[in-house]
Write a protein that holds these residues in place. Structure first.
Motif, PDB file in Angstrom:
ATOM      1  N   VAL A 276       0.813  -1.152  -0.082  1.00 38.25           N
ATOM      2  CA  VAL A 276       0.109   0.120  -0.011  1.00 38.25           C
ATOM      3  C   VAL A 276       0.829   1.235  -0.008  1.00 38.25           C
ATOM      4  CG1 VAL A 276      -1.953  -1.094   1.098  1.00 38.25           C
ATOM      5  CG2 VAL A 276      -0.263  -0.229   2.671  1.00 38.25           C
ATOM      6  N   ALA A 277       2.099   1.130  -0.691  1.00 35.49           N
ATOM      7  CA  ALA A 277       2.841   2.529  -0.822  1.00 35.49           C
ATOM      8  C   ALA A 277       2.019   3.519  -1.729  1.00 35.49           C
ATOM      9  CB  ALA A 277       4.186   2.008  -1.308  1.00 35.49           C
ATOM     10  N   GLY A 278       2.723   4.769  -1.746  1.00 35.46           N
ATOM     11  CA  GLY A 278       1.938   5.675  -2.364  1.00 35.46           C
ATOM     12  C   GLY A 278       0.681   5.922  -2.187  1.00 35.46           C
ATOM     13  N   GLN A 279      -0.288   6.282  -3.131  1.00 36.08           N
ATOM     14  CA  GLN A 279      -1.548   6.506  -3.091  1.00 36.08           C
ATOM     15  C   GLN A 279      -2.225   5.314  -2.961  1.00 36.08           C
ATOM     16  OE1 GLN A 279      -2.468   9.709  -3.037  1.00 36.08           O
ATOM     17  NE2 GLN A 279      -0.322   9.985  -2.941  1.00 36.08           N
ATOM     18  N   LYS A 280      -1.799   4.172  -3.130  1.00 38.78           N
ATOM     19  CA  LYS A 280      -2.444   2.765  -2.722  1.00 38.78           C
ATOM     20  C   LYS A 280      -3.167   2.798  -1.444  1.00 38.78           C
ATOM     21  CE  LYS A 280       0.047  -0.199  -6.333  1.00 38.78           C
ATOM     22  NZ  LYS A 280       0.781  -1.275  -6.288  1.00 38.78           N
ATOM     23  N   GLY A 281      -2.229   3.087  -0.606  1.00 39.92           N
ATOM     24  CA  GLY A 281      -2.855   3.042   0.869  1.00 39.92           C
ATOM     25  C   GLY A 281      -4.112   4.035   1.079  1.00 39.92           C
ATOM     26  N   LYS A 317      -6.655   7.147 -15.115  1.00 45.33           N
ATOM     27  CA  LYS A 317      -6.826   8.427 -14.440  1.00 45.33           C
ATOM     28  C   LYS A 317      -6.155   8.715 -13.241  1.00 45.33           C
ATOM     29  CE  LYS A 317     -11.216   9.369 -16.826  1.00 45.33           C
ATOM     30  NZ  LYS A 317     -11.056   8.348 -17.948  1.00 45.33           N
ATOM     31  N   GLN A 318      -5.875   7.634 -12.501  1.00 48.08           N
ATOM     32  CA  GLN A 318      -5.368   7.531 -11.241  1.00 48.08           C
ATOM     33  C   GLN A 318      -3.904   8.021 -11.478  1.00 48.08           C
ATOM     34  OE1 GLN A 318      -6.391   7.461  -7.949  1.00 48.08           O
ATOM     35  NE2 GLN A 318      -4.337   7.721  -7.287  1.00 48.08           N
ATOM     36  N   GLN A 319      -3.237   7.387 -12.441  1.00 50.59           N
ATOM     37  CA  GLN A 319      -1.793   7.626 -12.868  1.00 50.59           C
ATOM     38  C   GLN A 319      -1.667   9.133 -13.197  1.00 50.59           C
ATOM     39  OE1 GLN A 319      -1.009   4.643 -15.513  1.00 50.59           O
ATOM     40  NE2 GLN A 319      -0.573   3.101 -13.795  1.00 50.59           N
ATOM     41  N   GLN A 320      -2.701   9.617 -13.877  1.00 50.22           N
ATOM     42  CA  GLN A 320      -2.656  10.850 -14.340  1.00 50.22           C
ATOM     43  C   GLN A 320      -3.009  11.729 -13.421  1.00 50.22           C
ATOM     44  OE1 GLN A 320      -1.869  12.234 -17.510  1.00 50.22           O
ATOM     45  NE2 GLN A 320      -1.469  13.997 -16.350  1.00 50.22           N
ATOM     46  N   LEU A 321      -3.734  11.656 -12.439  1.00 46.04           N
ATOM     47  CA  LEU A 321      -3.796  12.657 -11.048  1.00 46.04           C
ATOM     48  C   LEU A 321      -2.731  12.709 -10.414  1.00 46.04           C
ATOM     49  CD1 LEU A 321      -5.737  14.500  -9.465  1.00 46.04           C
ATOM     50  CD2 LEU A 321      -6.438  12.285  -8.294  1.00 46.04           C
ATOM     51  N   GLU A 322      -1.895  11.539 -10.189  1.00 48.75           N
ATOM     52  CA  GLU A 322      -0.615  11.605  -9.544  1.00 48.75           C
ATOM     53  C   GLU A 322       0.408  12.490 -10.058  1.00 48.75           C
ATOM     54  OE1 GLU A 322       0.558   7.750  -8.153  1.00 48.75           O
ATOM     55  OE2 GLU A 322      -1.522   7.005  -7.927  1.00 48.75           O
ATOM     56  N   GLN A 342       7.233  22.274   3.625  1.00 48.16           N
ATOM     57  CA  GLN A 342       6.771  21.037   4.197  1.00 48.16           C
ATOM     58  C   GLN A 342       5.326  20.982   4.484  1.00 48.16           C
ATOM     59  OE1 GLN A 342       9.552  19.951   7.303  1.00 48.16           O
ATOM     60  NE2 GLN A 342      11.360  20.797   5.961  1.00 48.16           N
ATOM     61  N   ASP A 343       4.750  21.957   4.796  1.00 45.67           N
ATOM     62  CA  ASP A 343       3.268  22.326   5.541  1.00 45.67           C
ATOM     63  C   ASP A 343       2.313  22.036   4.652  1.00 45.67           C
ATOM     64  OD1 ASP A 343       4.797  22.996   7.736  1.00 45.67           O
ATOM     65  OD2 ASP A 343       4.439  25.151   7.530  1.00 45.67           O
ATOM     66  N   ILE A 344       2.586  22.015   3.281  1.00 45.21           N
ATOM     67  CA  ILE A 344       1.580  21.772   2.185  1.00 45.21           C
ATOM     68  C   ILE A 344       1.095  20.496   2.015  1.00 45.21           C
ATOM     69  CG2 ILE A 344       3.161  21.975   0.195  1.00 45.21           C
ATOM     70  CD1 ILE A 344       0.912  24.041  -1.104  1.00 45.21           C
ATOM     71  N   GLN A 345      -0.179  20.443   2.021  1.00 49.83           N
ATOM     72  CA  GLN A 345      -0.767  18.979   1.867  1.00 49.83           C
ATOM     73  C   GLN A 345      -1.815  19.154   0.798  1.00 49.83           C
ATOM     74  OE1 GLN A 345      -0.177  16.275   3.134  1.00 49.83           O
ATOM     75  NE2 GLN A 345       1.310  16.665   4.780  1.00 49.83           N
ATOM     76  N   ALA A 346      -1.805  18.278  -0.107  1.00 50.08           N
ATOM     77  CA  ALA A 346      -2.728  18.219  -1.169  1.00 50.08           C
ATOM     78  C   ALA A 346      -3.849  17.050  -1.101  1.00 50.08           C
ATOM     79  CB  ALA A 346      -1.873  18.209  -2.774  1.00 50.08           C
ATOM     80  N   GLY A 347      -4.945  17.141  -1.698  1.00 49.73           N
ATOM     81  CA  GLY A 347      -6.107  16.261  -1.515  1.00 49.73           C
ATOM     82  C   GLY A 347      -6.780  16.355  -2.933  1.00 49.73           C
ATOM     83  N   ALA A 348      -7.326  15.273  -3.565  1.00 53.38           N
ATOM     84  CA  ALA A 348      -8.072  15.600  -4.638  1.00 53.38           C
ATOM     85  C   ALA A 348      -8.968  14.231  -4.924  1.00 53.38           C
ATOM     86  CB  ALA A 348      -7.129  15.846  -6.055  1.00 53.38           C
ATOM     87  N   VAL A 349     -10.272  14.548  -5.437  1.00 48.43           N
ATOM     88  CA  VAL A 349     -11.002  13.411  -5.910  1.00 48.43           C
ATOM     89  C   VAL A 349     -11.798  13.655  -7.248  1.00 48.43           C
ATOM     90  CG1 VAL A 349     -13.302  12.241  -5.286  1.00 48.43           C
ATOM     91  CG2 VAL A 349     -11.532  12.890  -3.365  1.00 48.43           C
ATOM     92  N   ARG A 365       1.131  12.410   0.649  1.00 44.11           N
ATOM     93  CA  ARG A 365       2.414  12.166   0.037  1.00 44.11           C
ATOM     94  C   ARG A 365       2.604  10.832   0.514  1.00 44.11           C
ATOM     95  NH1 ARG A 365       5.993  17.347   2.031  1.00 44.11           N
ATOM     96  NH2 ARG A 365       4.500  19.014   1.179  1.00 44.11           N
ATOM     97  N   GLY A 366       1.676   9.813   0.846  1.00 40.00           N
ATOM     98  CA  GLY A 366       1.603   8.262   1.224  1.00 40.00           C
ATOM     99  C   GLY A 366       1.563   8.201   2.481  1.00 40.00           C
ATOM    100  N   GLN A 367       0.868   7.005   2.959  1.00 35.01           N
ATOM    101  CA  GLN A 367       0.486   6.883   4.360  1.00 35.01           C
ATOM    102  C   GLN A 367       1.705   6.449   5.240  1.00 35.01           C
ATOM    103  OE1 GLN A 367      -2.282   3.705   4.253  1.00 35.01           O
ATOM    104  NE2 GLN A 367      -3.942   5.064   4.583  1.00 35.01           N
ATOM    105  N   ASN A 368       3.048   6.383   4.694  1.00 36.73           N
ATOM    106  CA  ASN A 368       4.038   6.082   5.600  1.00 36.73           C
ATOM    107  C   ASN A 368       4.601   7.595   5.953  1.00 36.73           C
ATOM    108  OD1 ASN A 368       4.531   6.783   2.608  1.00 36.73           O
ATOM    109  ND2 ASN A 368       6.763   5.987   2.900  1.00 36.73           N
ATOM    110  N   GLU A 369       4.154   8.652   5.455  1.00 37.57           N
ATOM    111  CA  GLU A 369       4.345   9.895   5.678  1.00 37.57           C
ATOM    112  C   GLU A 369       3.200  10.799   5.955  1.00 37.57           C
ATOM    113  OE1 GLU A 369       6.820  12.334   2.812  1.00 37.57           O
ATOM    114  OE2 GLU A 369       7.264  10.453   1.580  1.00 37.57           O
ATOM    115  N   HIS A 370       2.113  10.511   5.583  1.00 41.70           N
ATOM    116  CA  HIS A 370       1.006  11.240   6.170  1.00 41.70           C
ATOM    117  C   HIS A 370      -0.329  10.243   6.252  1.00 41.70           C
ATOM    118  CE1 HIS A 370      -2.296  14.372   5.860  1.00 41.70           C
ATOM    119  NE2 HIS A 370      -1.343  15.012   6.731  1.00 41.70           N
ATOM    120  N   TRP A 371      -0.580   9.918   7.421  1.00 41.96           N
ATOM    121  CA  TRP A 371      -1.633   8.887   7.286  1.00 41.96           C
ATOM    122  C   TRP A 371      -2.927   9.479   7.137  1.00 41.96           C
ATOM    123  CZ3 TRP A 371      -2.162   3.815   7.675  1.00 41.96           C
ATOM    124  CH2 TRP A 371      -3.391   3.253   8.090  1.00 41.96           C
ATOM    125  N   THR A 372      -3.303  10.615   7.435  1.00 38.25           N
ATOM    126  CA  THR A 372      -4.682  10.947   7.237  1.00 38.25           C
ATOM    127  C   THR A 372      -4.831  11.279   5.813  1.00 38.25           C
ATOM    128  OG1 THR A 372      -4.846  12.181   9.336  1.00 38.25           O
ATOM    129  CG2 THR A 372      -6.217  12.890   7.705  1.00 38.25           C
TER     130      THR A 372
END
Length: 761
Positions: A276-281, A317-322, A342-349, A365-372
């Protein structure tokens, strides 16, 4: 013979006769019979005392399998890499390779090889260790009901349980249990995981040669793995492979001619398990939560495995969004030189408005770096992306102004900054971006420029209860929130997932769209779990929804998103509607936009990456909401900057052929505001309706841009922020004439962080 010799002979004869008397054949046979009786009796007692236990917990563990919408593998999760399959899913010839390898008499025996078991017991007692000879039934019992300990007690239990299992279960059930519980190496438990690990295919697609290799592996998985085996190991596994196939021919399970044509199937090189690395998680977690919500299972129950979950995520489309987030945001950040980055977080749907399918998701940035997951977090203000909800409520309720004028795209309001709202028991006087006064403007222009004072008054005109109810019907979580004028600034929390749903409902002509991450969920080949309908009832009228869409095209064609979206490569001929938003203190920045077939919401959030003390001496905890201002090396981070650029890059590559909106509205496509060269007096009515002569013209508009420069947008607090970043236009009370698209042009383009408002847009 002397007397002495005679006595010695007599003693010898007596001694010999005593031994013979002690060990007679009768006594020996009697002792043996007694031992047999005791053994039979003991076994009978053991048979009665030992029950078939429940399968051990680890033997029941499986992976949960997640697949993209096209059926390709997304991820495997779980402590054990196992996916149990029915025997019917394994080709018959492949089934027989295991019987040929391990137990040719499987279909005739009673589940036990007594000779092999006796040999195993003797070897255990003598310390010679594990020896072969067990039947498939015994090996299944050892895998599923017992453990791998080599003790006399365990072997006796194995014997008894095997006999009972053979009586209770059909041979097919036992064979299925055996091939699903055995370990094949490469971290693969069961034939399905093994088929993927060694040949990159499902068990149902294996051929007899590949099945024979997997059957051969069970004798020594580590030694026989072709990728790591030495010369001797490769020789041994090939010999074992031939042994299996030759046995099949001897038993009549494989045609001799076909056998001759088979070549050793060299397996593929090992690949990492699909984790579940990257966006998979984030995708996996969203899908898991959706299934838990529908089944009522606990997390522990779900994590026992056996689930096959297909998500609506479109792999391309998932690959393109990333990629779009990477190229339009991450590449512009320098976390080493600018700690603020370092403070900037991105989210998209991204959602299909016609069926509610979540086609792509960016959680951070991936669940290993940012769980939420930033895609589903709802703790940041949506800011001015809430303004279309206010207009939707006004149009759906056929609301009127304080002067009893119907609210339409052409209705005029007083856009003076910090003008107190009229008709409210709660005082509220919101500041426009940079405290900018606009004077008398139409609703269309107010949306294009994201004028806070206009929408605050409109919210009061509609009734804040109605506004909040409409927000709830469109998909926002407004439970427990006060229906006060300050909510018009989008001061509640919302997630990109929720805002994508709101705008998808508008795009779907007012029929409720609830974004769905899960396409199907099945447990161990059972019936699919019923998932909620993504498309619901008509929650606002079609004309209201379509009219809002029409107005929102103006934001793209001539408003705060013009520079980043309309001017983006590949979007010139595409119908687009959308809205920017920048929250109080620039803690969040948004662009949510849509084409007829694709809705995407992009949000950026300021979240402290490390604890520190701010410029005012206040301690900031890690995870606290902080300003985005300065991130990326610019000033304010506005909705028309990074978020709109990400949206445009993604949409241009993901939308397919250009398409047009089909709208049921008498408000036109982005109603053109009438030219107005007069300056309203300070006492101008806040809801002065445009006269009939001010209706949008059908004549081609001019291409000359207005003489004034529009400031950027943001959502201000109820009190002034005192943070102007742009110079006001020369005549703030004058509304410019129409541009070539029928709307006032924003010459600044809102390309980058400094070109949008700081209060809510």
């Amino acid at each position: 013979m002397g007397r002495a010799d005679a006595r010695r002979a007599q003693r010898r004869a007596g001694k010999s006769g005593g031994i013979r008397g002690l060990f007679t054949w009768r006594k020996i046979l009697g002792a043996a019979f007694t031992v047999c009786l005791l053994g039979i009796g003991g076994f009978a007692v053991l048979y009665m005392l030992v029950d078939v236990p429940e399968g051990n917990a680890r033997a029941k563990l499986q992976s949960n399998i997640y697949k993209y919408s096209d059926g390709t593998l997304l991820a495997r999760t779980g402590e054990v890499n196992r996916e149990i399959v029915d025997l019917a899913q394994v080709p018959k010839e492949v089934q027989m390779t295991f019987v040929a390898a391990e137990n040719k008499s499987f279909y005739q025996d009673k589940g036990v090889d007594f000779k092999g078991t006796a040999r195993g017991l003797l070897n255990t007692l003598s310390g010679k260790g594990k020896q072969g000879g067990s039947t498939i039934t015994q090996q299944y019992v050892k895998n599923y009901y017992l453990d791998q300990d080599q003790t006399v007690t365990r072997k006796l239990k194995e014997l008894v349980i095997s006999l009972k299992v053979d009586q209770k279960k059909k041979k097919g059930e036992i064979l299925a249990g055996y091939i699903n519980t055995s370990y094949y190496g490469r971290g693969a438990y069961g034939i399905q995981a093994a088929a993927q690990a060694y040949y990159g295919k499902d068990a149902e697609d294996l051929n007899v040669a590949e099945g024979a290799y997997l059957a051969a592996l069970l004798q020594a998985p580590s030694q026989y793995d072709w990728a790591v085996a030495g010369p001797n190991g490769k020789r041994l596994v090939q010999a074992r492979w031939n042994y299996v196939l030759n046995n099949m021919v001897e038993e009549g399970w494989l045609d001799a001619g076909k056998r001759q044509g088979l070549k050793f199937p060299v397996p593929q090189d090992p690949k990492p398990l699909n984790g579940v690395a990257g966006q998979k998680g984030y995708i996996v977690e969203a899908a898991r939560n959706a299934v838990l919500a529908e089944t009522g299972l606990s997390g522990d129950q779900f994590d026992l495995g056996g689930w096959t979950i297909t998500v609506n995520i479109d792999k391309k489309k998932q690959q393109q969004l990333e990629k779009s987030v990477e190229t339009k945001l991450i590449d512009d950040l320098d976390t080493k030189k600018r700690k603020l980055d370092q403070d900037i977080q991105a989210g998209a749907v991204s959602v299909n408005p016609k069926n509610g399918a979540v086609l792509a998701l960016y959680g951070g940035r991936g669940q290993n770096e940012h769980w939420t997951s930033n895609a589903s977090r709802a703790d940041y203000q949506p800011a001015s992306t809430f303004k279309p909800v206010i207009l939707a409520a006004a149009l759906d309720q056929e609301s009127v102004t304080q002067d009893d004028q119907e609210i339409t795209a052409n209705t005029r309001y007083d856009g003076t900054s910090k003008r107190p709202v009229e008709g409210s028991d709660i005082a509220f006087a919101p500041e426009n971006e940079d405290d900018h006064d606009y004077g008398s403007v139409t609703v269309q222009t107010a949306m294009n420029k994201s004028i806070n004072s206009v929408f605050a008054q409109m919210g009061v005109d509609v009734g804040m209860d109605e506004v909040m109810q409409t927000a709830g019907k469109l998909g926002m979580n407004v439970k427990g929130l006060d229906a006060v004028p300050a909510q018009t600034l989008g001061s509640m929390g919302a997630s990109p997932m929720a805002m994508a749903g709101v705008y998808a409902t508008l795009d779907n002509h007012g029929r409720k769209v609830t974004p769905q991450i899960v396409k199907s969920a099945v447990h161990q080949g059972g019936e699919p779990v019923p998932m909620p309908d993504a498309i619901g009832d008509q929650v606002i009228s079609r004309q209201a929804a379509d009219s809002v869409t029409s107005v929102l095209t103006g934001v793209v064609d001539d408003g705060t998103a013009h520079g980043s979206v309309r001017n983006a490569e590949g979007l010139a001929d595409q119908d687009i509607a959308g809205k920017t938003g920048t929250s109080d203190d620039n803690k969040s920045a948004w662009f949510t936009g849509f084409t007829p077939d694709l809705v995407t919401s992009v949000g950026l959030f300021g979240e402290a990456a490390y604890p520190r003390t701010d410029d005012d001496g206040k301690k900031v905890q890690k995870g606290a909401q902080v300003t985005l201002k300065g991130a990326g090396g610019g000033g304010r981070v506005n909705g028309g900057g990074f978020p709109a650029e990400i949206w445009a890059d993604f949409t241009a590559k993901a939308m397919g052929e250009p398409s047009e909106f089909v709208l049921d509205t008498d408000m036109g496509a982005a109603v053109a505001p009438p030219p107005d060269t007069s300056s309203p007096s300070p006492t101008t009515s806040p809801s002065e309706e445009a006269s009939p002569s001010d209706e949008p013209t059908t004549q081609p508009p001019t291409t000359e841009p207005p003489a004034t420069t529009e400031p950027p947008e943001t959502t201000p607090p109820p009190s002034p922020t005192g943070d102007p970043t742009t110079d006001p236009p020369t005549d703030p009370a004058t509304e410019p004439g129409p541009s070539d698209s029928g709307l006032p042009l924003d010459p600044g383009g809102n390309n980058r962080p400094d070109n949008e408002d700081t209060v809510q847009r």
